[in-house]
Design a protein around this motif. Structure first.
Motif, short mmCIF file in Angstrom:
data_model
loop_
_atom_site.label_atom_id
_atom_site.label_comp_id
_atom_site.label_asym_id
_atom_site.label_seq_id
_atom_site.Cartn_x
_atom_site.Cartn_y
_atom_site.Cartn_z
N GLY A 39 0.79 -1.22 0.00
CA GLY A 39 0.00 0.00 0.00
C GLY A 39 0.83 1.27 0.00
O GLY A 39 0.30 2.34 0.25
N LEU A 40 2.12 1.17 -0.26
CA LEU A 40 2.97 2.36 -0.30
C LEU A 40 2.85 3.02 -1.66
O LEU A 40 2.86 2.36 -2.68
CB LEU A 40 4.43 1.99 -0.04
N ARG A 41 2.77 4.32 -1.63
CA ARG A 41 2.72 5.07 -2.88
C ARG A 41 3.92 5.99 -2.95
O ARG A 41 4.38 6.52 -1.94
CB ARG A 41 1.44 5.90 -2.96
N ARG A 42 4.40 6.17 -4.16
CA ARG A 42 5.54 7.05 -4.38
C ARG A 42 5.14 8.48 -4.06
O ARG A 42 4.12 8.96 -4.52
CB ARG A 42 5.99 6.93 -5.84
N HIS A 68 14.15 15.72 1.03
CA HIS A 68 13.25 14.98 1.91
C HIS A 68 12.37 14.00 1.12
O HIS A 68 12.26 12.82 1.48
CB HIS A 68 12.36 15.96 2.69
N VAL A 69 11.77 14.45 0.03
CA VAL A 69 10.89 13.59 -0.77
C VAL A 69 11.70 12.49 -1.45
O VAL A 69 11.29 11.32 -1.47
CB VAL A 69 10.10 14.42 -1.80
N SER A 70 12.86 12.83 -1.98
CA SER A 70 13.70 11.82 -2.63
C SER A 70 14.15 10.75 -1.64
O SER A 70 14.15 9.56 -1.95
CB SER A 70 14.91 12.48 -3.27
N ASN A 73 11.24 8.36 -0.72
CA ASN A 73 11.00 7.34 -1.77
C ASN A 73 12.12 6.31 -1.79
O ASN A 73 11.86 5.11 -1.93
CB ASN A 73 10.89 8.02 -3.13
N ARG A 74 13.37 6.74 -1.65
CA ARG A 74 14.49 5.82 -1.70
C ARG A 74 14.47 4.84 -0.53
O ARG A 74 14.71 3.64 -0.69
CB ARG A 74 15.81 6.59 -1.70
N ASP A 75 14.16 5.32 0.67
CA ASP A 75 14.13 4.46 1.85
C ASP A 75 13.06 3.39 1.76
O ASP A 75 13.18 2.33 2.36
CB ASP A 75 13.90 5.30 3.11
#
Length: 78
Positions: A39-42, A68-70, A73-75
């Motif tokens: 259920g994770l969304r980018r 922060h946003v990058s 998403n990477r984590d």
């Protein structure tokens, strides 16, 4: 021209190959696709957040917001 049942007939030289494109999802649906069934969304960059950060922090806040946003998403492997 004879072919066995498990082979496809060869194409004539004058005909271009037949290309079938099957688009079953839109770009918006692909952008918010669920990853790994968790259920994770980018997370996307927001134009309005960048605008207001530029207005109030002279652009420095944009760098921190983008990082922060990058990193978010990477984590999560998105």
């Amino acid at each position: 021209m004879t072919t066995s049942p498990d082979q496809q007939p060869a194409q004539a030289y004058a005909q271009p190959p037949t290309i079938i494109i099957n688009n079953t999802s839109s770009a918006a649906a692909s952008a918010t696709a669920m990853v790994g069934g968790m259920g994770l969304r980018r997370r996307r960059q927001s134009l309005w957040v960048h605008f207001w950060l530029f207005m109030f922090t002279a652009g420095i806040g944009n760098i921190f917001y983008a990082v922060h946003v990058s990193r978010w998403n990477r984590d999560r492997g998105l």
